[in-house]
Structure formats: structure tokens, C-alpha cells
Design an enzyme around this catalytic site. Structure first.
Site, PDB file in Angstrom:
ATOM      1  N   LYS A 118       0.839  -1.204   0.000  1.00 28.75           N
ATOM      2  CA  LYS A 118       0.000   0.000   0.000  1.00 28.75           C
ATOM      3  C   LYS A 118       0.870   1.249   0.000  1.00 28.75           C
ATOM      4  CE  LYS A 118      -3.930  -0.715   2.008  1.00 28.75           C
ATOM      5  NZ  LYS A 118      -4.618  -1.149   3.221  1.00 28.75           N
TER       6      LYS A 118
ATOM      7  N   ARG B 185      -3.295   2.922   8.273  1.00 28.67           N
ATOM      8  CA  ARG B 185      -3.546   1.732   7.451  1.00 28.67           C
ATOM      9  C   ARG B 185      -2.348   0.794   7.482  1.00 28.67           C
ATOM     10  NH1 ARG B 185      -4.664   4.584   1.756  1.00 28.67           N
ATOM     11  NH2 ARG B 185      -6.049   2.796   1.384  1.00 28.67           N
TER      12      ARG B 185
ATOM     13  N   GLY C 166      -5.745 -11.016   7.855  1.00 31.59           N
ATOM     14  CA  GLY C 166      -5.404 -10.946   9.276  1.00 31.59           C
ATOM     15  C   GLY C 166      -4.719  -9.666   9.686  1.00 31.59           C
TER      16      GLY C 166
ATOM     17  N   MET D 282      -4.286  -5.631  10.373  1.00 28.38           N
ATOM     18  CA  MET D 282      -5.247  -4.735  11.014  1.00 28.38           C
ATOM     19  C   MET D 282      -6.083  -3.952   9.996  1.00 28.38           C
ATOM     20  SD  MET D 282      -4.730  -1.628  13.707  1.00 28.38           S
ATOM     21  CE  MET D 282      -4.916  -0.337  12.496  1.00 28.38           C
TER      22      MET D 282
ATOM     23  N   ARG E 243      -3.525  -0.974  -6.870  1.00 28.13           N
ATOM     24  CA  ARG E 243      -2.792  -2.246  -6.817  1.00 28.13           C
ATOM     25  C   ARG E 243      -3.225  -3.085  -8.019  1.00 28.13           C
ATOM     26  NH1 ARG E 243      -6.079  -4.472  -1.583  1.00 28.13           N
ATOM     27  NH2 ARG E 243      -8.096  -3.853  -2.361  1.00 28.13           N
TER      28      ARG E 243
ATOM     29  N   HIS F 118      -7.912 -44.868  -8.813  1.00 29.80           N
ATOM     30  CA  HIS F 118      -8.315 -45.179 -10.177  1.00 29.80           C
ATOM     31  C   HIS F 118      -9.241 -44.101 -10.735  1.00 29.80           C
ATOM     32  CE1 HIS F 118     -10.881 -47.180 -13.233  1.00 29.80           C
ATOM     33  NE2 HIS F 118      -9.713 -47.679 -13.616  1.00 29.80           N
TER      34      HIS F 118
ATOM     35  N   ARG G  13      -1.224 -46.883 -27.083  1.00 32.19           N
ATOM     36  CA  ARG G  13      -1.181 -48.214 -26.470  1.00 32.19           C
ATOM     37  C   ARG G  13      -2.026 -49.156 -27.310  1.00 32.19           C
ATOM     38  NH1 ARG G  13      -3.412 -46.398 -20.865  1.00 32.19           N
ATOM     39  NH2 ARG G  13      -4.729 -45.391 -22.416  1.00 32.19           N
TER      40      ARG G  13
ATOM     41  N   ARG H 182       3.126 -48.426 -29.062  1.00 29.17           N
ATOM     42  CA  ARG H 182       3.722 -49.370 -28.128  1.00 29.17           C
ATOM     43  C   ARG H 182       3.065 -50.739 -28.286  1.00 29.17           C
ATOM     44  NH1 ARG H 182       2.786 -48.976 -21.824  1.00 29.17           N
ATOM     45  NH2 ARG H 182       0.739 -49.654 -22.508  1.00 29.17           N
TER      46      ARG H 182
ATOM     47  N   GLU I 265      11.532 -47.761 -18.615  1.00 31.53           N
ATOM     48  CA  GLU I 265      10.621 -47.845 -17.465  1.00 31.53           C
ATOM     49  C   GLU I 265      11.119 -48.824 -16.418  1.00 31.53           C
ATOM     50  OE1 GLU I 265       6.777 -49.022 -18.932  1.00 31.53           O
ATOM     51  OE2 GLU I 265       7.647 -50.323 -20.451  1.00 31.53           O
TER      52      GLU I 265
ATOM     53  N   SER J 125      11.604 -43.418 -24.690  1.00 31.20           N
ATOM     54  CA  SER J 125      10.476 -42.696 -24.114  1.00 31.20           C
ATOM     55  C   SER J 125      10.329 -43.136 -22.665  1.00 31.20           C
ATOM     56  CB  SER J 125       9.207 -42.988 -24.906  1.00 31.20           C
ATOM     57  OG  SER J 125       8.106 -42.403 -24.258  1.00 31.20           O
TER      58      SER J 125
ATOM     59  N   GLY K  83       8.690 -44.123 -19.578  1.00 31.98           N
ATOM     60  CA  GLY K  83       7.389 -44.527 -19.057  1.00 31.98           C
ATOM     61  C   GLY K  83       7.439 -44.310 -17.560  1.00 31.98           C
ATOM     62  N   THR K  84       7.180 -43.077 -17.154  1.00 31.35           N
ATOM     63  CA  THR K  84       7.474 -42.725 -15.759  1.00 31.35           C
ATOM     64  C   THR K  84       6.474 -43.307 -14.764  1.00 31.35           C
ATOM     65  OG1 THR K  84       6.441 -40.605 -16.226  1.00 31.35           O
ATOM     66  CG2 THR K  84       8.847 -40.664 -16.159  1.00 31.35           C
ATOM     67  N   ASN K  85       5.362 -43.858 -15.236  1.00 29.14           N
ATOM     68  CA  ASN K  85       4.480 -44.534 -14.273  1.00 29.14           C
ATOM     69  C   ASN K  85       5.171 -45.791 -13.755  1.00 29.14           C
ATOM     70  OD1 ASN K  85       2.802 -42.558 -15.169  1.00 29.14           O
ATOM     71  ND2 ASN K  85       1.159 -43.909 -15.858  1.00 29.14           N
ATOM     72  N   ASP K  86       5.577 -46.657 -14.681  1.00 29.89           N
ATOM     73  CA  ASP K  86       6.281 -47.866 -14.263  1.00 29.89           C
ATOM     74  C   ASP K  86       7.647 -47.539 -13.673  1.00 29.89           C
ATOM     75  OD1 ASP K  86       4.915 -50.316 -14.427  1.00 29.89           O
ATOM     76  OD2 ASP K  86       4.849 -50.151 -16.613  1.00 29.89           O
TER      77      ASP K  86
ATOM     78  N   CYS L  72       6.343 -40.296 -21.726  1.00 24.46           N
ATOM     79  CA  CYS L  72       4.942 -40.577 -22.030  1.00 24.46           C
ATOM     80  C   CYS L  72       4.167 -40.989 -20.800  1.00 24.46           C
ATOM     81  CB  CYS L  72       4.834 -41.640 -23.122  1.00 24.46           C
ATOM     82  SG  CYS L  72       5.492 -43.240 -22.614  1.00 24.46           S
TER      83      CYS L  72
ATOM     84  N   TYR M 168      10.561 -34.032 -26.199  1.00 23.77           N
ATOM     85  CA  TYR M 168       9.111 -33.840 -26.163  1.00 23.77           C
ATOM     86  C   TYR M 168       8.520 -34.398 -24.873  1.00 23.77           C
ATOM     87  CZ  TYR M 168       8.557 -38.812 -27.285  1.00 23.77           C
ATOM     88  OH  TYR M 168       8.594 -40.177 -27.241  1.00 23.77           O
TER      89      TYR M 168
HETATM   90  P1  ADP Z   1      -7.977  -2.306   2.732  1.00 29.14           P
HETATM   91  O1  ADP Z   1      -6.593  -2.817   2.665  1.00 29.14           O
HETATM   92  O2  ADP Z   1      -8.898  -3.156   3.507  1.00 29.14           O
HETATM   93  O3  ADP Z   1      -8.493  -1.913   1.388  1.00 29.14           O
HETATM   94  P2  ADP Z   1      -7.607   0.496   3.150  1.00 29.14           P
HETATM   95  O4  ADP Z   1      -6.584   1.072   4.045  1.00 29.14           O
HETATM   96  O5  ADP Z   1      -7.335   0.580   1.719  1.00 29.14           O
HETATM   97  O6  ADP Z   1      -7.889  -0.974   3.613  1.00 29.14           O
HETATM   98  O7  ADP Z   1      -8.893   1.304   3.408  1.00 29.14           O
HETATM   99  C1  ADP Z   1     -10.117   1.042   3.974  1.00 29.14           C
HETATM  100  C2  ADP Z   1     -11.061   2.124   3.449  1.00 29.14           C
HETATM  101  O8  ADP Z   1     -10.717   3.379   3.990  1.00 29.14           O
HETATM  102  C3  ADP Z   1     -11.003   2.265   1.956  1.00 29.14           C
HETATM  103  O9  ADP Z   1     -12.308   2.451   1.463  1.00 29.14           O
HETATM  104  C4  ADP Z   1     -10.190   3.504   1.762  1.00 29.14           C
HETATM  105  O10 ADP Z   1     -10.521   4.162   0.582  1.00 29.14           O
HETATM  106  C5  ADP Z   1     -10.564   4.336   2.980  1.00 29.14           C
HETATM  107  N1  ADP Z   1      -9.500   5.266   3.350  1.00 29.14           N
HETATM  108  C6  ADP Z   1      -8.225   4.968   3.630  1.00 29.14           C
HETATM  109  N2  ADP Z   1      -7.508   6.077   3.875  1.00 29.14           N
HETATM  110  C7  ADP Z   1      -8.356   7.113   3.744  1.00 29.14           C
HETATM  111  C8  ADP Z   1      -8.208   8.532   3.860  1.00 29.14           C
HETATM  112  N3  ADP Z   1      -7.042   9.106   4.150  1.00 29.14           N
HETATM  113  N4  ADP Z   1      -9.297   9.302   3.663  1.00 29.14           N
HETATM  114  C9  ADP Z   1     -10.469   8.720   3.355  1.00 29.14           C
HETATM  115  N5  ADP Z   1     -10.677   7.412   3.225  1.00 29.14           N
HETATM  116  C10 ADP Z   1      -9.634   6.598   3.422  1.00 29.14           C
HETATM  117 MG    MG Z   2      -8.054  -0.653   0.202  1.00 31.27          MG
HETATM  118 MG    MG Z   3       4.797 -49.431 -18.565  1.00 30.50          MG
END
Ligand code: ADP
Ligand code: MG
Ligand code: MG
Length: 887
Positions: free
Chosen positions: A22, A92, A101, A103, A336, A452, A558, A614, A749, A768, A770-773, A836, A856
Site C-alpha cells: 500500500k 492503514r 489478518g 489490522m 494495486r 483409479h 497403447r 507401443r 521404465e 520414451s 514410461g514414468t508410471n512404471d 509418455c 518432447y
Molecule cells: P484495505 O486494505 O482493507 O483496502 P484500506 O486502508 O485501503 O484498507 O482502506 C479502507 C477504506 O478506507 C477504503 O475504502 C479507503 O478508501 C478508505 N481510506 C483509507 N484512507 C483514507 C483517507 N485518508 N481518507 C479517506 N478514506 C480513506
Molecule cells: Mg483498500
Molecule cells: Mg509401462
């Protein structure tokens, strides 16, 4: 403050590992002169330091943050924490890789009982100020102070009921003030620390919370699964707020520079007027199509369009962007690379080549083999709601709908009546193949990824789920149950083989479109690959399909099926049961005639391309009924009519079957061992091949034949078989008066064959693998037993990293292959060498084959596009490595 804090205007946008994704995006946009609210990034390096210092924010960093806030205050002419003219911030998280996960963003940071008044006065908008405040309390409480989010949601819901309103936007100023009070009470009751009124304290808590989230449970788990190093750390982005909730001339939204589900080059997105942050994604109100923005705020819209184009051009890929419009003025908040469906990925890559944004090799490297695989199969419409009733192992991708049928014969019958069916079995065996062939897909309660059912369906390109143990099949009553749901024969289900989901009823499917873009991309791939791609195909139909998919030859035809089928088995049995040469030759002559027709079919379909045929591989007893079945038949016959002549015939067959029975058929009398002891059989096959070729030459075709001998492991076997082949070729050419284009070669093979490859190369013109066998024999694993009994355990306990029958074992089997290539090419520098075995369609294995210099790979027709693609990627990756190592 080296490497610790960077203003957006000062950082190096290329240092994604330092600034996080970001931060790098914001830095890049700022430096391009785009309208980004001012701010700065605390780098991932500080995150590492935070943990080294025992989870404390380093002093120098905090001091630097304070002076950056001063800079922001001067830029914007506002004061952080001021009652009259408050500066508000967003905080952010942003790791180098997008990761669950981490924040959630905190908006409106800096608000408290004083500053909210200032904000109201400043903007002349009471409602906006209090709405921002309650949003801040809610997210700060939940995200930073760990107060259960439901408590806030429930309070809001309760208030709506009391006031009899539906939308958040109907709250009045005084409603919002009340909410603020209630939220504070909730926080103070449910958090260890009271809500910090001090803006600076809020900021400090928030920064620490971002760093803490790096070691949250979800983040740790995710890193473990995807092998992301813990030392990477997350950055923190702190920037001035802009407000999309300042009235109807303000808005917030998300947009993609191209359509992420189809790839169409069309600006795509959604926005909400008078809203903030996640309102768009959270579905609180239904957002509007971005096109409406053109009507509501035309100036901001056209600027957005222009910026989107710039961002896509500089990043050279489809972008996912976030923006906010404050009183008609546009601000960019994120950019992004946008996520997309496999189909869209292909279209975008091809379009971008046409638009000269990227090169063909970049296009090929941007798409993964998994994506190629996915577009080759139908899938469940992602917009539909479905009822998943069980989950199993995702054995073969794609979705299929059909009536449940519990046995193969019934399956064939139902299909003849015009129904689509899903074959449901505890597990499948070779006896079920006709049912699998007739089905749309297969579902089994037992078996692993290489059972199978799994192997056969993958070869056929059909969806399959195996090992679905929650499904209890009652074959007698023709019903299966999962939980308290019963599904009877004839009921409709849908299976999703890429995810292993069993769905009740008919889910709407979207068909793959192997459109022009897909073909274009494969053409690009073909420009880069060195490996040729052949098909494993046994019939003219398969050969035609293989050619359509781009096969450059057949690497394995075959011949055993030429000995099967109701018209063939009696002849084969006649041959096996023959008392003398005369009887045997009579039977063989009949087989010669029909096999010649088979070969004409395949060679014609593959005209001018090499066809590797074969010779017979399985042991003879496979063409006789099982001993137990014969004994039972005889018993029944005796009951019906003890005088029946058939009893004597059957008894003879039984005697032969017992005679041919082996303790370990895999290592028994099969392949060339059979062809050498009973040379009439191979002579017949070779003659049929050459007569077919001669016929086609006379018809004006150009057949290219490669006769391949199975299971060779001894030099003299090779010598004998080569002589046999050449002799018959010479005879045929002489009699027919034509010249034939042919080679004699062998499968590799048996480990011994690999080790004496130089000796074999004296006679063999091609090898060739025969990598299964070869895998079976190198590991000493009998595949069916291993996959059923202990490979799952080995995988689970990391004794094996992959199932070696799926991904080639580079270390062992691969080493034998390398030895073979080296020894073989020493003796015969132009020796043609390929693979093969099933591995020929597995991307990782294809890459290995490229590296060791094979000519090949050969795989099932459906996997040809994947192999073509994998071969190109192998070439391009190798080239990239050479370039980087020469720098
Ligand atoms: P995420 O990674 O979940 O997208 P973001 O940090 O991009 O989290 O943002 C969460 C929301 O907050 C988004 O809709 C973003 O546009 C908004 N946001 C982030 N920074 C600002 C800011 N400085 N002013 C207004 N809105 C913001
Ligand atoms: Mg975002
Ligand atoms: Mg064979």
C-alpha cells in the site's frame, strides 16, 4: 531515520518490501503528481525493531512521527488534536504481500469530545462531524481495543428499531450524539483501557496495533501455509483524511481499469455518495455503477478516468483503485494489481500485448498453469447460491451436473436414454471404465488423489471428487446419505471437482470459452517453447482431438485395447488357448486384419506427424476371465445342465487362467518378455503397423511410424526386438514396393534400462520414459497399493513432499532420467528422447523435462494446452535465470 519513515514524496516506490504494497502504491501515485492526501509510511524495518525491542515503539520513531505530523499540519493548515481546526488521520496497515489478518484501517483518527466540535464548526456540518466520530469510536473500539464488534452493531440496530428508520443515513444529529455516548460506554465497559481522548495517544495505540496484527493468529497461519517469512514485517501508513461523507457532492468508491470477471477493456466500478471507507464493499447500501458518477460529478469522473489510464499504463497491468471525492474534488487512496478470473486474466494479457503494453513473453509468464487448467473446465456460476452437502478430495477439476447412478452398466443405459449422469461409487476399478466414460463426472467415497477414479477422470478431462467419506453409500438400496440428507438414484447433483464440493440439485454452470484469446495466448507460448508436445492417444478419435489441441505427434498409442472389446476378446482367447502353431496363427491372422484397420485410422488422423506405437504390454491373463468368475460360471452351468459342452470349454479356459496366474503381475510375464517368448504376437502387431503404413503411402499419405517396445531392461532384449522389427519392415517394404519412414525404440521404465542406456542406444533410435512404471520400480511401490495404503500417510507426515505418481520425483526417478539422457546421447547424439508417463501433463514435471533436455513430452489430449504452456514457461524461466546470472 534511514529506512524507518518516508513521506510519500520521498520514498522509493520500488522498495515494496520496505514500504509495503500500500505504501509503495501511495508513494508512486504521489510522485506521479496524482492527488493523494499527504502522509508518510513507517517501514517494515520498524516492525522488526518493534519486536526486537520487546513490543515497544522505538523512541526515535515516535519522535519522527511527531515531526511528520507537524509537516502535515503545516501542509494542510490544520492542527492535530486542535479543538478549533482539527487534523484527522487514517492509519492503514500494509505488508509487502497482501495478507489476511492484518489490522483493518482506522479512519477519522484524532476525534474526541473536543475535536468533534471543531470539525462541526469548521465544516459547518454537525451531522457529518458526529457521524465521523461514531464511526471512529466503533472501529477504534473493535480493531484497536478488541471490543466485540457486535456490541456496536446491535446498538445501531436497536436504535433503528426504536426510531423506526431503515438507513444509517436517517439518523439525526442528536441520534448520532447519543450513539457516541453509548459507544463510549461500551468501550469503557469492555476494554482494559479507557477510550483515549488524547489524539496522540490514539495514534500511538493504533501504530502498535498494526504491528501487533502482524503476529495475530490468522496472519501467522497464513504465513505458515504460504511460506512467507516472518521477518518481512508490515508497514504502517499514516495520512490525512479526506471525506466522502461531507454531503451529496462527496463520494467514495472502488474501480477496476478493466472488467475483473471478463477482462473486457472497460472502466468498471462502484461508488456511494455521502459515504466513507468501507461502506461500498460492506454492502450497507447498494452502491451505484460507476457510470452514474459521470452524471453526478462529471469533472471528478473524467479526472478519475484519466488517472486510471495513467495508473494502468505505468503499472502495465489492470489496476484496482480506491478513491474518495470530497466536495467535488477527487483523491486517490490506493492502487494495486487487480484480482481477476482466469478467463479475464487471459483476455487482459492478450489485449495488453495487442495494445503494446506488455510483450508476448510477459503475457505467457503472467498466466499460471492452474489458470489455464481452470479455463479448460466448466465452473459453477459464482453468482448462484448452492447447497453444499459434502466435501471430498478435489481429484479432477471442473463442474458437472447429472443424475446419480450407482453402477457403470446402469450409467451406460441411462446415457443411452438421453440422461446426463454422475457415477457414484465407493471406488472405481477398470471394470467401471465404460461407466466413467459415459458419465459427466465421478464421485467416490473412498480413494485418494491418485485413485483409479482420479487418474482416469483426469485423463478424460472429467470432473471428479474422491475420498468423500461423509457420504455413506448404500448400494443395495441405491441411496447415499450425508448428514440427514438422502440422495436416491436418479436424483440430480452437481459436483465441483476443483474444490471437492458435492452440491444438491442442479447448479448453474458457466461453460469455458476457448475463445480467440486463449488460442492467441497458446500461440505466444508456442513461440517460446523448445519442448515439443505430443499426445497419448489410442484411437483415431483421440488422435483427432489431440491434433485439435495442438499435438505435434503421438507419444504413446497403447495397443492393448486392440485386444479388447466384444469382437476382439474371443479371437485373443482363441490365440491364448491354441494347442498348436496352426491354431495360433489362424487367430493371429484375424487379429492382424483388425489391428491393421486400427493403425490405418490412427496414422491417417496423424498424417505427417510421428506416431509412437507401443506393442502389447499387459500379461495374457488379463484377457481371460478371472479365475473366481470362471469357477462360479462352471458351477452354475453344472446346476443348469451337467451335460453342457460349455463346461468343458470353460474348464480348459480355467486351467489356462490358473496356469497364467502370477504372484506379482506387475513384475511378471508382460511387455517385451511376452513378445520375446511368444514372438508371433509382436510379429503380428509389427506387420499390422507396417502394412497399414504401406497402404497409406500408396494412398498418398505420409505416415511416420515409431515402433516402441515396452519393459526392456536387457541389451539382448533390445537386440532381438530391433531385429524382429527391421526384418518385418524390410519384408513389408519389399512386398508392397514402398519406402517407409520408421524408427525402432524402447520405453525406459525399468531402472536397469536407464543404467544401460548407452548399450540400448546402440540399437534403439528413440527412448520414451514410461514414468508410471519407472516410478513404481524405482521406489519399489506398487502404485495401487501405495496410493491406497501409505502414500497419504507419507504426505501427511512429510515423508514425501509430493505423490511421486503425480509430480515426477526429481531426486530419484529424475536422476535415472538424467543418466539415461547422458548415456543415450553419448552413443547417439541425435537420439530422440521424450516422456509418455502421466507426468508429461504435470507443469512441474514438464519444467524438469525441459531442464534435462528432452525433446518432447506426451500427455492426455486434454492436458496438451497445459503442457504447451508449461513448456513455454519453463523456457522463459530458464532464460530469465541465464540473464540474471550473467549480470
Ligand atoms: P484495505 O486494505 O482493507 O483496502 P484500506 O486502508 O485501503 O484498507 O482502506 C479502507 C477504506 O478506507 C477504503 O475504502 C479507503 O478508501 C478508505 N481510506 C483509507 N484512507 C483514507 C483517507 N485518508 N481518507 C479517506 N478514506 C480513506
Ligand atoms: Mg483498500
Ligand atoms: Mg509401462
Amino acid at each position: 531515520m534511514d529506512n524507518k519513515i518516508y513521506r510519500f514524496e520521498d520514498g522509493n516506490a520500488k522498495q515494496k518490501h520496505l514500504l509495503g504494497g500500500k505504501g509503495a502504491g501511495l508513494t508512486a501515485m504521489t510522485q506521479m503528481g496524482l492527488p493523494v492526501p499527504p502522509g508518510f509510511t513507517i517501514t517494515t524495518r520498524v516492525c522488526r525493531e518493534y519486536y526486537e525491542k520487546g513490543r515497544e515503539l522505538p523512541f526515535d520513531v515516535w519522535n519522527a512521527v511527531l515531526s511528520e505530523i507537524k509537516v502535515l499540519e503545516e501542509k494542510l493548515n490544520k492542527v492535530f488534536g486542535s479543538k478549533d481546526n482539527p487534523l484527522l488521520l487514517s492509519v492503514r496497515s500494509g505488508a509487502p504481500l497482501s495478507m489476511p489478518g492484518m489490522m483493518d484501517t482506522i479512519l477519522n483518527l484524532g476525534l474526541n469530545d473536543d475535536t468533534v466540535e471543531g470539525l462541526a464548526k469548521l465544516t459547518n456540518n454537525d451531522r457529518f462531524a458526529w457521524d465521523s466520530y461514531r464511526r471512529f469510536l466503533q472501529s477504534f473500539g473493535k480493531v484497536v481495543l478488541d471490543v466485540p464488534g457486535d456490541l456496536f452493531e446491535e446498538t445501531i440496530a436497536h436504535k433503528k428499531v426504536l426510531l423506526a428508520i431503515k438507513d444509517d443515513s436517517s439518523f439525526t444529529n442528536s441520534d448520532l450524539k447519543e450513539l457516541v455516548n453509548e459507544f463510549k460506554n461500551i468501550i469503557n465497559k469492555n476494554s482494559n483501557i479507557p477510550f483515549p481522548e488524547d489524539s496522540y495517544l490514539q495514534l500511538q495505540y493504533c501504530i502498535k496495533a498494526v504491528f501487533e496484527s502482524w503476529n495475530g493468529q490468522r496472519a501467522i497461519e497464513y504465513r505458515r501455509i504460504y511460506n512467507i517469512p516472518e521477518t518481512l514485517g508490515t508497514a504502517v501508513n499514516i495520512m490525512a483524511m479526506v471525506f466522502g461523507n461531507m454531503g451529496m457532492d462527496s463520494a467514495t468508491g472502488v474501480a477496476f481499469t478493466r472488467d475483473p470477471s471478463t477482462g473486457e477493456k472497460k472502466f468498471f466500478g462502484e461508488f456511494l455518495a455521502n459515504a466513507q471507507g468501507e461502506d461500498v464493499v460492506a454492502g450497507i447500501r447498494t452502491p451505484h455503477n460507476i457510470e452514474l458518477l459521470a452524471l453526478d460529478m462529471p469533472e471528478a469522473y473524467s479526472e478519475l478516468l484519466k488517472i486510471a489510464q495513467i495508473l494502468e499504463n505505468t503499472n502495465r497491468d489492470m489496476q484496482d483503485i480506491e478513491f474518495t471525492i470530497e466536495k467535488g474534488k477527487l483523491f486517490m487512496l490506493q492502487t494495486r494489481v487487480g484480482k481477476r478470473t482466469p478467463m479475464a486474466a487471459i483476455k487482459i494479457a492478450v489485449d495488453m500485448v495487442n495494445e503494446k503494453i506488455i510483450t508476448k513473453d510477459e503475457a505467457v509468464l503472467r498466466i499460471t498453469c492452474e489458470e489455464i487448467e481452470k479455463v479448460l473446465h466448466p465452473s459453477i456460476d459464482p453468482r448462484s447460491k448452492v447447497q453444499v452437502i459434502a466435501k471430498g478430495l478435489p481429484a479432477s477439476p471442473g463442474a458437472a451436473v447429472g443424475k446419480v447412478v450407482f453402477d457403470a452398466d446402469k450409467a451406460v443405459e441411462m446415457v443411452k436414454e438421453g440422461y446426463k449422469i454422475i457415477l457414484v461409487r465407493p471406488e472405481t476399478t477398470p471394470d467401471d471404465v465404460h461407466g466413467i466414460y459415459a458419465s459427466q463426472g465421478v464421485l467416490t467415497s473412498r480413494g485418494g488423489m491418485t485413485s483409479h477414479a482420479a487418474v482416469v477422470t483426469r485423463g478424460m478431462g472429467k470432473p471428479c471428487i474422491v475420498g468423500c467419506e461423509e457420504m455413506k453409500i448404500d448400494l443395495y438400496n441405491r441411496v447415499f446419505t450425508t448428514g440427514d440428507i438422502s440422495v436416491h438414484e436418479g436424483d440430480i447433483i452437481t459436483i465441483e471437482g476443483g474444490e471437492g464440493k458435492v452440491i444438491l440439485g442442479e447448479a448453474p454452470l458457466v461453460m469455458p470459452e476457448l475463445g480467440e484469446d486463449f488460442k492467441k495466448l497458446l500461440q505466444y507460448a508456442d513461440e517460446f517453447r523448445r519442448l515439443r508436445v505430443y499426445a497419448n492417444a489410442d484411437t483415431p478419435d483421440d488422435a483427432v482431438k489431440a491434433r485439435e489441441f495442438g499435438a505435434q505427434g503421438i507419444g504413446l498409442a497403447r495397443t492393448e485395447h486392440m485386444f479388447l472389446g466384444p469382437d476382439r476378446v474371443p479371437i485373443v482367447q482363441e490365440m491364448i488357448m491354441a494347442h498348436n502353431n496352426e491354431e495360433r496363427n489362424k487367430a493371429l491372422l484375424k487379429l492382424l486384419k483388425v489391428q491393421r484397420e486400427d493403425f490405418i485410422g490412427i496414422l491417417k488422423a496423424m498424417d505427417s506427424l510421428p506416431v509412437t506405437i507401443r506393442l502389447l504390454d499387459p500379461p495374457l491373463h488379463e484377457f481371460l476371465p478371472a479365475v473366481e468368475d470362471l469357477a462360479e460360471e462352471i458351477r452354475q452351468l453344472k446346476i443348469q445342465n451337467p451335460e453342457s459342452e460349455e463346461i468343458i470349454i470353460k474348464k480348459n479356459i480355467l486351467k489356462k487362467a490358473i496356469d497364467l496366474k502370477e504372484f506379482n503381475p506387475m513384475l511378471g510375464w508382460r511387455g517385451c518378455r511376452l513378445g520375446i517368448v511368444l514372438p508371433e504376437i509382436y510379429e503380428m502387431q509389427v506387420r499390422a503397423i507396417f502394412e497399414a503404413a504401406a497402404y497409406l503411402v500408396e494412398e498418398g499419405y505420409n505416415p511416420i511410424v515409431e515402433v516402441m517396445h515396452p519393459l526392456v531392461g536387457i541389451e539382448k532384449e533390445m537386440n532381438f526386438l530391433t531385429e524382429l522389427t527391421h526384418k518385418i519392415a524390410r519384408e513389408t517394404m519389399e512386398i508392397e514396393g514402398v519406402t517407409l519412414n520408421y524408427k525402432v525404440g524402447t520405453m525406459i521404465e525399468i531402472p536397469r534400462a536407464a543404467l544401460i542406456a548407452d548399450k540400448l542406444a546402440e540399437k534403439a533410435e528413440f527412448f520414451s520414459f514410461g514414468t508410471n512404471d519407472l516410478t513404481q520400480m524405482t521406489f519399489g511401490f506398487s502404485r495401487d497399493d501405495a496410493e491406497r495404503k501409505f502414500i497419504p500417510y507419507y504426505l501427511e507426515h512429510n515423508i514425501l513432499e509430493n505423490n511421486p505418481f503425480e509430480v515426477l520425483d526429481f531426486e530419484g526417478v529424475g536422476k535415472l532420467m538424467e543418466i539415461t539422457v547422458k548415456l543415450g546421447k553419448n552413443v547417439r547424439p541425435n537420439m530422440k528422447i521424450g516422456i509418455c508417463g502421466e507426468h508429461g501433463g504435470n507443469p512441474k514435471s514438464v519444467e524438469f523435462c525441459h531442464r534435462i533436455g528432452l525433446d518432447y513430452v506426451s500427455c492426455s489430449p486434454f492436458r496438451i494446452p497445459i503442457a504447451r504452456f508449461a513448456a513455454a514457461q519453463a523456457f522463459l524461466k530458464e532464460k530469465a535465470q541465464e540473464v540474471s546470472s550473467s549480470v
